[in-house]
Motif scaffolding. Structure first.
Motif, PDB file in Angstrom:
ATOM      1  N   GLN A 145       0.750  -1.145   0.038  1.00  8.04           N
ATOM      2  CA  GLN A 145      -0.130   0.166  -0.080  1.00  8.04           C
ATOM      3  C   GLN A 145       0.730   1.164  -0.017  1.00  8.04           C
ATOM      4  O   GLN A 145       0.306   2.300  -0.329  1.00  8.04           O
ATOM      5  N   ARG A 146       2.180   1.242   0.100  1.00  2.00           N
ATOM      6  CA  ARG A 146       3.168   2.374   0.197  1.00  2.00           C
ATOM      7  C   ARG A 146       4.298   1.969  -0.808  1.00  2.00           C
ATOM      8  O   ARG A 146       4.868   0.758  -0.633  1.00  2.00           O
ATOM      9  N   CYS A 147       4.737   2.893  -1.472  1.00  2.00           N
ATOM     10  CA  CYS A 147       5.921   2.572  -2.382  1.00  2.00           C
ATOM     11  C   CYS A 147       6.545   4.064  -2.401  1.00  2.00           C
ATOM     12  O   CYS A 147       6.068   5.122  -2.660  1.00  2.00           O
ATOM     13  N   GLU A 148       7.834   3.924  -2.681  1.00  2.00           N
ATOM     14  CA  GLU A 148       8.427   5.079  -2.784  1.00  2.00           C
ATOM     15  C   GLU A 148       9.518   4.945  -4.010  1.00  2.00           C
ATOM     16  O   GLU A 148      10.316   3.939  -4.109  1.00  2.00           O
ATOM     17  N   PHE A 149       9.551   5.862  -4.902  1.00  2.00           N
ATOM     18  CA  PHE A 149      10.453   5.619  -6.336  1.00  2.00           C
ATOM     19  C   PHE A 149      11.002   6.863  -6.494  1.00  2.00           C
ATOM     20  O   PHE A 149      10.657   7.897  -5.945  1.00  2.00           O
ATOM     21  N   ARG A 150      12.203   6.665  -7.035  1.00  2.00           N
ATOM     22  CA  ARG A 150      13.199   7.970  -7.490  1.00  2.00           C
ATOM     23  C   ARG A 150      12.573   8.278  -8.933  1.00  2.00           C
ATOM     24  O   ARG A 150      11.998   7.424  -9.489  1.00  2.00           O
ATOM     25  N   TRP A 155      13.667   9.503 -12.183  1.00  2.00           N
ATOM     26  CA  TRP A 155      14.883   9.608 -12.987  1.00  2.00           C
ATOM     27  C   TRP A 155      14.659  10.495 -14.401  1.00  2.00           C
ATOM     28  O   TRP A 155      13.597  10.201 -15.000  1.00  2.00           O
ATOM     29  N   HIS A 156      15.610  11.095 -14.476  1.00  2.00           N
ATOM     30  CA  HIS A 156      15.247  12.234 -15.682  1.00  2.00           C
ATOM     31  C   HIS A 156      16.328  11.765 -16.917  1.00  2.00           C
ATOM     32  O   HIS A 156      17.554  11.550 -16.573  1.00  2.00           O
ATOM     33  N   GLU A 157      15.876  11.989 -18.005  1.00  2.00           N
ATOM     34  CA  GLU A 157      16.422  11.769 -19.215  1.00  2.00           C
ATOM     35  C   GLU A 157      16.091  12.658 -20.228  1.00  2.00           C
ATOM     36  O   GLU A 157      15.007  12.458 -20.670  1.00  2.00           O
ATOM     37  N   GLU A 158      17.016  13.678 -20.266  1.00  2.00           N
ATOM     38  CA  GLU A 158      16.574  14.722 -21.409  1.00  2.00           C
ATOM     39  C   GLU A 158      15.058  15.346 -20.960  1.00  2.00           C
ATOM     40  O   GLU A 158      15.028  15.663 -19.616  1.00  2.00           O
ATOM     41  N   ASP A 159      14.283  15.480 -21.617  1.00  2.36           N
ATOM     42  CA  ASP A 159      13.100  15.867 -21.419  1.00  2.36           C
ATOM     43  C   ASP A 159      11.984  14.993 -20.771  1.00  2.36           C
ATOM     44  O   ASP A 159      10.938  15.112 -20.508  1.00  2.36           O
ATOM     45  N   ASP A 160      12.420  13.503 -20.556  1.00  2.90           N
ATOM     46  CA  ASP A 160      11.746  12.449 -20.051  1.00  2.90           C
ATOM     47  C   ASP A 160      11.701  12.154 -18.805  1.00  2.90           C
ATOM     48  O   ASP A 160      12.825  12.696 -18.125  1.00  2.90           O
ATOM     49  N   LEU A 161      11.092  11.563 -18.256  1.00  2.54           N
ATOM     50  CA  LEU A 161      11.252  11.029 -17.021  1.00  2.54           C
ATOM     51  C   LEU A 161      10.581   9.824 -16.557  1.00  2.54           C
ATOM     52  O   LEU A 161       9.656   9.594 -17.198  1.00  2.54           O
ATOM     53  N   PHE A 162      10.781   9.308 -15.677  1.00  2.00           N
ATOM     54  CA  PHE A 162      10.225   7.858 -15.361  1.00  2.00           C
ATOM     55  C   PHE A 162      10.568   7.355 -13.782  1.00  2.00           C
ATOM     56  O   PHE A 162      11.514   7.964 -13.134  1.00  2.00           O
ATOM     57  N   TYR A 163       9.721   6.532 -13.323  1.00  2.00           N
ATOM     58  CA  TYR A 163      10.143   5.835 -11.990  1.00  2.00           C
ATOM     59  C   TYR A 163      11.095   5.046 -11.984  1.00  2.00           C
ATOM     60  O   TYR A 163      11.209   4.484 -13.101  1.00  2.00           O
ATOM     61  N   ALA A 164      11.943   4.868 -10.952  1.00  2.00           N
ATOM     62  CA  ALA A 164      13.400   4.040 -11.199  1.00  2.00           C
ATOM     63  C   ALA A 164      13.534   3.475  -9.570  1.00  2.00           C
ATOM     64  O   ALA A 164      13.157   4.198  -8.720  1.00  2.00           O
ATOM     65  N   MET A 165      14.113   2.497  -9.793  1.00  4.11           N
ATOM     66  CA  MET A 165      14.594   1.818  -8.447  1.00  4.11           C
ATOM     67  C   MET A 165      16.043   1.448  -8.929  1.00  4.11           C
ATOM     68  O   MET A 165      16.593   1.340 -10.035  1.00  4.11           O
ATOM     69  N   PHE A 166      17.069   1.287  -8.022  1.00  2.00           N
ATOM     70  CA  PHE A 166      18.311   0.728  -8.302  1.00  2.00           C
ATOM     71  C   PHE A 166      18.613  -0.783  -7.872  1.00  2.00           C
ATOM     72  O   PHE A 166      18.016  -1.215  -6.765  1.00  2.00           O
ATOM     73  N   GLU A 167      19.137  -1.448  -8.636  1.00  3.36           N
ATOM     74  CA  GLU A 167      19.638  -2.886  -8.567  1.00  3.36           C
ATOM     75  C   GLU A 167      21.105  -2.655  -8.148  1.00  3.36           C
ATOM     76  O   GLU A 167      21.768  -2.252  -9.088  1.00  3.36           O
ATOM     77  N   VAL A 168      21.416  -3.313  -6.984  1.00  4.89           N
ATOM     78  CA  VAL A 168      23.040  -3.139  -6.444  1.00  4.89           C
ATOM     79  C   VAL A 168      23.497  -4.515  -6.839  1.00  4.89           C
ATOM     80  O   VAL A 168      23.028  -5.656  -6.894  1.00  4.89           O
TER      81      VAL A 168
END
Length: 124
Positions: free
Chosen positions: A46-51, A53-66
């Motif tokens: 029920q709860r999520c946090e996303f970064r 991420w910006h690429e030029e004029d686009d943006l999207f939700y991102a997570m990081f895989e280590v």
């Protein structure tokens, strides 16, 4: 740290393994019988946090895989949907992204977003 993978077809197996692990871990303390409450096999957070991420004029939700062999090495993973998150969060993700893309201010300055939903669907 890996991004959670949802495998609904393995839910019963994974729940049984978790129950067995807890029972064996605490067996020495002789606790009462474990009471298990099943969750839906997907769309349960029920709860999520996303970064954002910006690429030029686009943006999207991102997570990081280590990388487990080199924790300083992280790979950006784009998320358009997230099967771990509630169905409502998955509905809101593209709507919010589109709204951010239409706003020059948000498109350039938003770097994180948190979603919080309820089981009842109640809106604040």
């Amino acid at each position: 740290m890996a991004i959670p993978v949802v495998e609904p077809e393995r839910y019963a197996e994974q729940l049984a393994a978790k129950r067995d692990y807890l029972e064996s871990t605490f067996a020495a303390f002789q606790p009462p019988a474990l009471e298990v409450f099943e969750s839906p096999p997907g769309y349960y957070r029920q709860r999520c946090e996303f970064r954002i991420w910006h690429e030029e004029d686009d943006l999207f939700y991102a997570m990081f895989e280590v990388d487990p062999e080199n924790p300083k090495n992280k790979r950006v993973v784009r998320l358009d949907q997230y099967a771990v998150a509630s169905e409502r969060i998955n509905q809101l993700m593209p709507q919010l992204r589109e709204a951010c893309l239409r706003s020059d201010e948000l498109r350039r300055r938003l770097f994180q977003v948190e979603f919080l939903t309820t089981l009842s669907g109640r809106r604040w």
